[in-house]
Design an enzyme around this catalytic site. Structure first.
Site, PDB file in Angstrom:
ATOM      1  N   ARG A  64       0.891  -1.116   0.040  1.00  9.01           N
ATOM      2  CA  ARG A  64       0.063  -0.058  -0.004  1.00  9.01           C
ATOM      3  C   ARG A  64       1.054   1.168  -0.161  1.00  9.01           C
ATOM      4  O   ARG A  64       0.581   2.292  -0.522  1.00  9.01           O
ATOM      5  CB  ARG A  64      -1.055  -0.016   1.219  1.00  9.01           C
ATOM      6  CG  ARG A  64      -1.942  -0.923   1.126  1.00  9.01           C
ATOM      7  CD  ARG A  64      -3.238  -0.722   2.125  1.00  9.01           C
ATOM      8  NE  ARG A  64      -2.648  -1.196   3.515  1.00  9.01           N
ATOM      9  CZ  ARG A  64      -2.580  -2.528   4.201  1.00  9.01           C
ATOM     10  NH1 ARG A  64      -2.910  -3.479   3.376  1.00  9.01           N
ATOM     11  NH2 ARG A  64      -1.920  -2.706   5.339  1.00  9.01           N
ATOM     12  N   LYS A 108     -11.002  15.142   5.867  1.00 12.12           N
ATOM     13  CA  LYS A 108     -12.289  14.794   5.192  1.00 12.12           C
ATOM     14  C   LYS A 108     -13.173  13.753   6.023  1.00 12.12           C
ATOM     15  O   LYS A 108     -12.374  12.826   6.763  1.00 12.12           O
ATOM     16  CB  LYS A 108     -11.703  14.100   3.939  1.00 12.12           C
ATOM     17  CG  LYS A 108     -12.954  13.611   3.019  1.00 12.12           C
ATOM     18  CD  LYS A 108     -12.775  12.636   2.234  1.00 12.12           C
ATOM     19  CE  LYS A 108     -13.153  11.183   2.768  1.00 12.12           C
ATOM     20  NZ  LYS A 108     -13.226  10.257   1.672  1.00 12.12           N
ATOM     21  N   GLU A 160     -18.340  15.987   3.205  1.00 10.28           N
ATOM     22  CA  GLU A 160     -18.977  15.134   2.028  1.00 10.28           C
ATOM     23  C   GLU A 160     -20.147  14.429   2.343  1.00 10.28           C
ATOM     24  O   GLU A 160     -19.903  13.142   2.970  1.00 10.28           O
ATOM     25  CB  GLU A 160     -17.744  14.054   1.879  1.00 10.28           C
ATOM     26  CG  GLU A 160     -17.977  12.986   0.533  1.00 10.28           C
ATOM     27  CD  GLU A 160     -16.811  12.091   0.200  1.00 10.28           C
ATOM     28  OE1 GLU A 160     -15.758  12.201   0.870  1.00 10.28           O
ATOM     29  OE2 GLU A 160     -17.005  11.400  -0.659  1.00 10.28           O
ATOM     30  N   LYS A 198     -17.886  18.621  -0.504  1.00 14.29           N
ATOM     31  CA  LYS A 198     -17.823  17.481  -1.444  1.00 14.29           C
ATOM     32  C   LYS A 198     -19.022  16.413  -1.835  1.00 14.29           C
ATOM     33  O   LYS A 198     -19.196  15.566  -1.083  1.00 14.29           O
ATOM     34  CB  LYS A 198     -16.504  16.572  -0.960  1.00 14.29           C
ATOM     35  CG  LYS A 198     -16.251  15.447  -1.819  1.00 14.29           C
ATOM     36  CD  LYS A 198     -14.691  14.638  -1.543  1.00 14.29           C
ATOM     37  CE  LYS A 198     -14.529  13.368  -2.270  1.00 14.29           C
ATOM     38  NZ  LYS A 198     -13.458  12.810  -2.175  1.00 14.29           N
TER      39      LYS A 198
HETATM   40  C1  5MM Z   1     -10.720   6.896  -1.935  1.00 18.01           C
HETATM   41  O1  5MM Z   1     -11.690   6.441  -1.292  1.00 18.01           O
HETATM   42  C2  5MM Z   1     -12.350   7.199  -0.118  1.00 18.01           C
HETATM   43  C3  5MM Z   1     -12.160   6.289   1.119  1.00 18.01           C
HETATM   44  O2  5MM Z   1     -13.354   5.094   1.054  1.00 18.01           O
HETATM   45  P1  5MM Z   1     -13.232   4.199   2.146  1.00 18.01           P
HETATM   46  O3  5MM Z   1     -12.931   4.612   3.499  1.00 18.01           O
HETATM   47  O4  5MM Z   1     -14.525   3.244   1.715  1.00 18.01           O
HETATM   48  O5  5MM Z   1     -11.938   3.395   1.701  1.00 18.01           O
HETATM   49  C4  5MM Z   1     -13.788   7.840  -0.574  1.00 18.01           C
HETATM   50  O6  5MM Z   1     -14.394   8.317   0.696  1.00 18.01           O
HETATM   51  C5  5MM Z   1     -13.610   8.685  -1.515  1.00 18.01           C
HETATM   52  O7  5MM Z   1     -12.698   9.940  -1.057  1.00 18.01           O
HETATM   53  C6  5MM Z   1     -14.734   9.473  -1.916  1.00 18.01           C
HETATM   54  O8  5MM Z   1     -15.785   8.617  -1.968  1.00 18.01           O
HETATM   55  C7  5MM Z   1     -14.603   9.726  -3.355  1.00 18.01           C
HETATM   56  O9  5MM Z   1     -14.019   8.769  -4.187  1.00 18.01           O
HETATM   57  P2  5MM Z   1     -14.588   8.526  -5.670  1.00 18.01           P
HETATM   58  O10 5MM Z   1     -13.823   7.324  -6.109  1.00 18.01           O
HETATM   59  O11 5MM Z   1     -16.115   8.399  -5.311  1.00 18.01           O
HETATM   60  O12 5MM Z   1     -14.441   9.543  -6.446  1.00 18.01           O
END
Ligand code: 5MM
Length: 325
Positions: free
Chosen positions: A44, A134, A175, A217
């Site tokens: 990662r 965030k 968000e 967001k």
């Molecule tokens: C990168 O993914 C973010 C974290 O998700 P998990 O906590 O479920 O792993 C996610 O919050 C992301 O920042 C937003 O949803 C925007 O990502 P997308 O892929 O929808 O543009």
């Protein structure tokens, strides 16, 4: 101009966007395994290093959101990720929620957790180089969803989070994601998004969050992934901007969309079409995750020989989104 407002403006201006590289350990591991890479902390780290060392990234990316694991890891030369990002002119963001869990009383809906101990955690993140944070709330559309319970609980948590961040000097990315899952129409997405944003701004006001020191967001207003409806790019752009005009005060400096599972190209086209709908009272930019890094991860597949191809794939998306702005 307040310090928070200055950071928020830097995050959304100069045609730059925010890269969401804050996949939780579980999500990142699943994405690595899907491309044949073993899901270890080191892999990662290597993948995230590939992302942040992409040449000229700071020309199109203003900030990168990290997960806690990456925030504390180091790039190969020994600098922490926040130190490295600062050196290349990119702001460090940190995901501070601890994930969306089933909501009591509504097992099909989620409430995002992470408020306990947040004041102490954000203080630490600031000390170690974070400038923004965030928190993602997830809202489902279904026959009986979203419930008033789920909306109220989630906007309350978002507002409490935002207040604690501002107290510590961090700009909160707020968000509230209305998911694309389902067979609902664009109109239904618009109604739900409107209701969620109205409720959110009431709660932010109640919690005395300074709107000039946040970045919103939201999702774009689209039809559900299972819907037979296929709205045009212009229809999505118009519905999204109209919804935001009705609900988002002009004191908010910027709106940075999530991609939500749209293809990278379509998300970029939607963003581009919205810029033409003048006058816009806020900066409209992006904070994509999958739509920015998806092609890079596919190109990389854990093979060092694919490093340049993967970084090119990320650059291509970042440059295309900057051009769309
Ligand atoms: C990168 O993914 C973010 C974290 O998700 P998990 O906590 O479920 O792993 C996610 O919050 C992301 O920042 C937003 O949803 C925007 O990502 P997308 O892929 O929808 O543009």
């Amino acid at each position: 101009m307040s310090a928070l407002n200055k950071i928020a403006r830097t995050m959304v201006s100069d045609r730059r966007g925010i890269l969401a590289a804050d996949e939780s350990i579980g999500t990142m591991s699943a994405r690595l395994e899907k491309v044949g890479v073993e899901a270890t902390a080191e892999n990662r780290r290597v993948y995230r290093e590939l992302i942040v060392t992409t040449p000229r990234l700071s020309e199109s990316i203003s900030g990168i959101i990290l997960a806690d694991e990456t925030f504390h890891q180091k790039v190969s030369d020994g600098r922490t990720f926040p130190e490295f990002l600062e050196d290349i002119g990119i702001l460090t963001g940190i995901k501070v929620d601890t994930g969306a869990k089933p909501l009591a009383g509504s097992p099909d809906e989620k409430i995002t957790e992470g408020l306990d101990g947040l004041r102490e955690r954000v203080t630490d993140y600031v000390r170690l180089g974070a400038t923004f944070a965030k928190w993602r709330a997830v809202i489902t559309i279904g026959e009986d969803e979203p419930s008033a319970r789920a909306v109220r609980a989630n906007v309350h948590a978002l507002a409490r989070y935002a207040g604690l961040c501002q107290e510590a000097g961090l700009v909160p990315i707020v968000e509230p994601e209305v998911l694309m899952d389902g067979d609902h129409s664009l109109e239904r997405c618009r109604q739900v998004t409107t209701a969620v944003l109205e409720s959110l701004f009431e709660e932010l006001d109640l919690m005395r969050v300074r709107l000039d020191g946040i970045v919103l967001k939201p999702n774009m207003v689209v039809a559900g992934t299972g819907s037979p409806e296929r709205p045009t790019v212009d229809e999505v752009a118009k519905a999204t901007v109209e919804t935001l005009r009705e609900t988002v005060p002009s004191s908010v400096p910027g709106i940075a969309f999530l991609s939500g599972g749209q293809s990278p190209e379509l998300a970029t086209r939607h963003l581009g079409a919205m810029q033409k709908l003048d006058p816009l009272p806020w900066e409209l930019t992006y904070s994509f995750g999958r739509a920015l890094v998806g092609p890079a991860l596919e190109a990389w597949r854990g093979d060092e020989a694919n490093r340049a191809a993967a970084q090119n794939a990320l650059s291509e998306r970042a440059v295309a989104n900057a051009a769309a702005r």
